[in-house]
Motif scaffolding. Structure first.
Motif, PDB file in Angstrom:
ATOM      1  N   HIS A  57       0.946  -1.197   0.050  1.00 34.85           N
ATOM      2  CA  HIS A  57      -0.044  -0.037  -0.005  1.00 34.85           C
ATOM      3  C   HIS A  57       0.761   1.232  -0.057  1.00 34.85           C
ATOM      4  CE1 HIS A  57      -3.730  -2.170   0.735  1.00 34.85           C
ATOM      5  NE2 HIS A  57      -3.057  -2.780   1.799  1.00 34.85           N
ATOM      6  N   SER A 114       4.348   3.285  -3.597  1.00 37.37           N
ATOM      7  CA  SER A 114       3.943   4.530  -4.295  1.00 37.37           C
ATOM      8  C   SER A 114       4.004   5.920  -3.414  1.00 37.37           C
ATOM      9  CB  SER A 114       2.723   4.209  -5.071  1.00 37.37           C
ATOM     10  OG  SER A 114       1.351   4.267  -4.168  1.00 37.37           O
ATOM     11  N   ARG A 115       4.251   5.878  -2.359  1.00 36.16           N
ATOM     12  CA  ARG A 115       4.039   6.847  -1.421  1.00 36.16           C
ATOM     13  C   ARG A 115       5.174   6.994  -0.556  1.00 36.16           C
ATOM     14  NH1 ARG A 115      -2.199   8.807  -1.372  1.00 36.16           N
ATOM     15  NH2 ARG A 115      -2.681   8.095  -3.111  1.00 36.16           N
ATOM     16  N   SER A 174      -3.427   4.783   3.163  1.00 36.90           N
ATOM     17  CA  SER A 174      -3.817   4.009   2.094  1.00 36.90           C
ATOM     18  C   SER A 174      -5.443   4.045   1.541  1.00 36.90           C
ATOM     19  CB  SER A 174      -3.660   2.439   2.682  1.00 36.90           C
ATOM     20  OG  SER A 174      -4.468   2.347   3.953  1.00 36.90           O
ATOM     21  N   GLN A 184      -5.223   6.633  -1.176  1.00 35.71           N
ATOM     22  CA  GLN A 184      -4.781   5.824  -2.554  1.00 35.71           C
ATOM     23  C   GLN A 184      -5.972   4.865  -3.182  1.00 35.71           C
ATOM     24  OE1 GLN A 184      -1.412   3.380  -1.855  1.00 35.71           O
ATOM     25  NE2 GLN A 184      -1.339   2.379  -3.737  1.00 35.71           N
TER      26      GLN A 184
END
Length: 253
Positions: free
Chosen positions: A9, A12-13, A205, A208
């Motif tokens: 999760h 990407s961050r 999350s 997202q």
């Protein structure tokens, strides 16, 4: 609970996670060190960008910090006493009985919990300690800003992954196969600028998942509304209750 497939999760961050997630209080790490059987080696599982690992390094000669996300490990905070490696919670790469302390900070709900606890039991020394902790929804001390924040919290409620339910109960519903000890009350806090709170909201999350289902960014209207009640350059206290479960490996457990 068996989770053979790693649900990533946060890769990407990773940049936002490193920049905007709160740090843990020094009192937590001092207490953990007092609980441990020694000060040689601690293992921090699900380390993310190393926030807990670096805190532990103030008290332990060596810290092994693992995370299943290669990108998180690539963004982790460097420290002379911390070794980072990519690895699951069930595969620390450590020898039997090597650790004085095992920790998982805001990570247990993403783990195969039974596999992690089994690995912790394997690597802990007799009498070694384990602590897992989490924090749920934040609050702001400023009433007007907090009302906007809580509106965003409610908006995100349907978008959390199911594992998040463990966070809301402070991990209290989970079996804990160690000799549990009482934990002193502690809070997590940061004195944040407005843009830091906005950045933090984008690390969730739930945010997202929202973006995968909708065309808009739900943080944008919150950011605009916060700007109307919170001048940039002013710091406001953002705080969370910290829920900790801790125990020791004993012959009977």
């Amino acid at each position: 609970m068996n989770r053979d497939t790693f649900k990533d999760h946060f890769s990407s961050r990773a940049e936002g996670y490193a920049a905007f997630r709160p740090t843990y209080p020094a009192a937590l790490f001092a207490w953990l060190a007092s609980l441990a059987s020694g000060r040689d080696l601690a293992w921090d599982a699900g380390t993310g960008n190393g926030q807990a690992a670096v805190g532990l390094a103030a008290h332990f000669a060596r810290v092994m910090a693992t995370d299943a996300s290669e990108r998180q490990i690539a963004r982790a905070m460097a420290h002379d006493h911390v070794t980072y490696r990519v690895g699951r919670e069930s595969a620390s790469g450590l020898a039997d009985g090597a650790c004085d302390l095992v920790t998982a900070a805001q990570a247990l709900h993403w783990f195969d919990v039974a596999a992690f606890f089994a690995e912790a039991r394997r690597v802990l020394k007799p009498g070694g300690a384990i602590a897992v902790w989490t924090y749920a929804q934040p609050s702001l001390d400023d009433p007007a800003a907090d009302a906007l924040l809580q509106g965003y919290v409610r908006l995100m409620d349907p978008y959390w992954p199911p594992e998040r339910a463990m966070v809301e109960t402070g991990y209290r519903t989970l079996p804990f196969p160690f000799a549990e000890v009482a934990v002193p009350a502690m809070d997590l806090e940061m004195h944040a600028l407005r843009h830091e709170v906005v950045g933090y909201l984008r690390t969730w999350s739930a945010h997202q998942r929202y973006l995968t289902e909708h065309a808009d960014d739900p943080v944008e209207p919150v950011a605009g509304a916060l700007a109307a009640v919170w001048p940039e350059g002013e710091r406001r206290r953002l705080h969370w209750p910290l829920f900790v479960r801790a125990g020791r490996l004993t012959a009977g457990r």
